[in-house]
Design a protein around this motif. Structure first.
Motif, PDB file in Angstrom:
ATOM      1  N   TYR A 296      -6.368   1.747   4.622  1.00  0.00           N
ATOM      2  CA  TYR A 296      -5.186   2.365   4.029  1.00  0.00           C
ATOM      3  C   TYR A 296      -5.138   2.145   2.521  1.00  0.00           C
ATOM      4  N   LEU A 297      -5.925   1.178   2.053  1.00  0.00           N
ATOM      5  CA  LEU A 297      -5.975   0.908   0.618  1.00  0.00           C
ATOM      6  C   LEU A 297      -6.560   2.091  -0.151  1.00  0.00           C
ATOM      7  N   ASN A 298      -7.267   2.982   0.565  1.00  0.00           N
ATOM      8  CA  ASN A 298      -7.863   4.126  -0.127  1.00  0.00           C
ATOM      9  C   ASN A 298      -6.806   5.000  -0.791  1.00  0.00           C
ATOM     10  N   SER A 299      -5.594   5.041  -0.211  1.00  0.00           N
ATOM     11  CA  SER A 299      -4.542   5.861  -0.812  1.00  0.00           C
ATOM     12  C   SER A 299      -4.067   5.292  -2.145  1.00  0.00           C
TER      13      SER A 299
ATOM     14  N   PRO B  93       5.190   3.245   6.660  1.00  0.00           N
ATOM     15  CA  PRO B  93       6.442   2.521   6.932  1.00  0.00           C
ATOM     16  C   PRO B  93       6.653   2.229   8.420  1.00  0.00           C
ATOM     17  N   PHE B  94       6.250   3.172   9.290  1.00  0.00           N
ATOM     18  CA  PHE B  94       6.391   2.962  10.726  1.00  0.00           C
ATOM     19  C   PHE B  94       5.478   1.836  11.207  1.00  0.00           C
ATOM     20  N   ARG B  95       4.266   1.774  10.648  1.00  0.00           N
ATOM     21  CA  ARG B  95       3.359   0.687  11.030  1.00  0.00           C
ATOM     22  C   ARG B  95       3.877  -0.661  10.545  1.00  0.00           C
ATOM     23  N   ALA B  96       4.445  -0.681   9.360  1.00  0.00           N
ATOM     24  CA  ALA B  96       5.021  -1.918   8.837  1.00  0.00           C
ATOM     25  C   ALA B  96       6.162  -2.398   9.731  1.00  0.00           C
ATOM     26  N   MET B  97       7.053  -1.480  10.143  1.00  0.00           N
ATOM     27  CA  MET B  97       8.162  -1.842  11.032  1.00  0.00           C
ATOM     28  C   MET B  97       7.641  -2.318  12.385  1.00  0.00           C
ATOM     29  N   TYR B  98       6.554  -1.753  12.833  1.00  0.00           N
ATOM     30  CA  TYR B  98       5.932  -2.150  14.106  1.00  0.00           C
ATOM     31  C   TYR B  98       5.520  -3.616  14.076  1.00  0.00           C
ATOM     32  N   TYR B  99       4.915  -4.030  12.975  1.00  0.00           N
ATOM     33  CA  TYR B  99       4.485  -5.428  12.867  1.00  0.00           C
ATOM     34  C   TYR B  99       5.646  -6.360  12.543  1.00  0.00           C
TER      35      TYR B  99
ATOM     36  N   GLU C   9       0.829  -1.203   0.000  1.00  0.00           N
ATOM     37  CA  GLU C   9       0.000   0.000   0.000  1.00  0.00           C
ATOM     38  C   GLU C   9       0.866   1.257   0.000  1.00  0.00           C
ATOM     39  N   PHE C  10       1.992   1.215   0.711  1.00  0.00           N
ATOM     40  CA  PHE C  10       2.889   2.372   0.747  1.00  0.00           C
ATOM     41  C   PHE C  10       3.488   2.646  -0.634  1.00  0.00           C
ATOM     42  N   VAL C  11       3.999   1.618  -1.289  1.00  0.00           N
ATOM     43  CA  VAL C  11       4.659   1.792  -2.584  1.00  0.00           C
ATOM     44  C   VAL C  11       3.688   2.329  -3.624  1.00  0.00           C
ATOM     45  N   PHE C  12       2.536   1.660  -3.758  1.00  0.00           N
ATOM     46  CA  PHE C  12       1.580   2.086  -4.778  1.00  0.00           C
ATOM     47  C   PHE C  12       0.893   3.396  -4.388  1.00  0.00           C
ATOM     48  N   GLY C  13       0.737   3.633  -3.083  1.00  0.00           N
ATOM     49  CA  GLY C  13       0.158   4.898  -2.645  1.00  0.00           C
ATOM     50  C   GLY C  13       1.059   6.076  -2.966  1.00  0.00           C
ATOM     51  N   VAL C  14       2.373   5.912  -2.735  1.00  0.00           N
ATOM     52  CA  VAL C  14       3.328   6.975  -3.050  1.00  0.00           C
ATOM     53  C   VAL C  14       3.375   7.227  -4.552  1.00  0.00           C
TER      54      VAL C  14
END
Length: 324
Positions: free
Chosen positions: A273-276, A65-71, A21-26
């Protein structure tokens, strides 16, 4: 007593989801902001709404990215208490901002199709910017409470904790989470079905430009449903089941009974988060200029970009009404 769950499944499932989601959202929203800032001239009131929706997605992309690192760290927050609250605020700001701006975009399209001669359709850019500013103030006022959330376990960074004391489960954060979905979704659905009914009554649904306007509002409604409905249903089910279990089971057994449903909630909230990722589809359907620039970037054939959907919608609406 707050419930803390084993995060093995979440640590396996969510990092690749959040990373994607981060990559495609950016990429999608970076392209959108580039088009809005450097290629769309002049702006219209609808462009202001789309730009601010892209900005809401930008805030989300900074937190993912912070949420991904959290998990990845097996649900252990390593960035400090202040950064935890900032990250949760960015997530809440995106969720509330996206739903409110999507609602405003649906209302804008509703007014242009159903009430093409209303003065609001000729709103100046300055007034549209002030309107967007007011919506941001509303969004911030709804979400700023996140900075006051207490995290009993300093290794956890969550804003939706299950509590066996029911009055703690009825906090503003959870109420706001439901409020910013159910109010906008009712407005979006009303606009969608009203536009469909209006075009059918006027026998305009088969005309190309009206068909595009119809597809646009349907895309907004589907986006709303796919991204936000599952997590809101899960949150309601958690609240209802907690209320039932607290009256039947001792506190020590409530958390284990809710674990599966809570894990489902955390997975479904990642869909918000997919909305982004999907919002650029809204931009693509909303503006022939945006569509043609995107097609040019990807070396695709150009479409007719002469007049905007809104202008032709108003003109054909006027002709149809004058013939009745």
């Amino acid at each position: 007593m707050r419930c803390y769950f084993n995060g093995t499944l979440l640590s396996t499932v969510l990092p690749p989801v959040l990373g994607t989601e981060f990559v495609f959202g950016v990429l999608g929203n970076g392209l959108a902001l580039w088009v809005f800032c450097f290629h769309m001239r002049p702006w219209k009131s609808s462009t202001v709404l789309l730009f601010n929706l892209a900005m809401a997605d930008f805030f989300l992309n900074m937190a993912l990215p912070f949420r991904a690192m959290y998990y990845i760290s097996n649900i252990e927050w390593k960035f400090g208490h202040a950064m935890c609250n900032i990250c949760l605020f960015m997530l809440a700001l995106n969720r509330s901002g996206s739903t409110l701006f999507l609602m405003a975009i649906a209302v804008d399209r509703y007014m242009r199709v159903v009430h093409p001669h209303h003065p609001i359709n000729s709103l100046s850019i300055t007034k549209a910017i002030w309107g967007a500013f007011a919506m941001w103030l509303l969004t911030i006022s709804l979400t700023v409470h996140v900075f006051h959330l207490k995290h009993v376990n300093t290794t956890r960074c969550e804003s939706f904790m299950v509590d066996t004391e029911m009055h703690h489960n009825l906090n503003w954060h959870k109420f706001e989470f439901l409020l910013v979905f159910y109010v906008p979704v009712l407005v979006v659905l009303y606009c969608t079905f009203t536009i469909i009914g209006h075009l059918r009554r006027r026998q305009l649904a088969q005309q190309a430009k009206f068909r595009k306007a119809l597809w646009f509002i349907i895309v907004v409604a589907v986006l709303f449903t796919v991204c936000y409905l599952p997590s809101n249903i899960a949150q309601l089910l958690i609240w209802i089941q907690t209320k039932q279990l607290v009256s039947k089971l001792p506190d020590s057994e409530v958390c284990s009974a809710l674990e599966d449903l809570t894990i489902v909630f955390y997975i479904t909230i990642s869909l918000t988060y997919l909305n982004s990722v999907l919002d650029p589809i809204v931009y693509y359907f909303s503006s022939p200029v945006f569509k043609n620039i995107c097609r040019k970037v990807f070396h695709l054939s150009q479409t007719d970009g002469g007049e905007s959907i809104e202008v032709k919608t108003r003109e054909k609406g006027s002709q149809s009404l004058s013939q009745l």
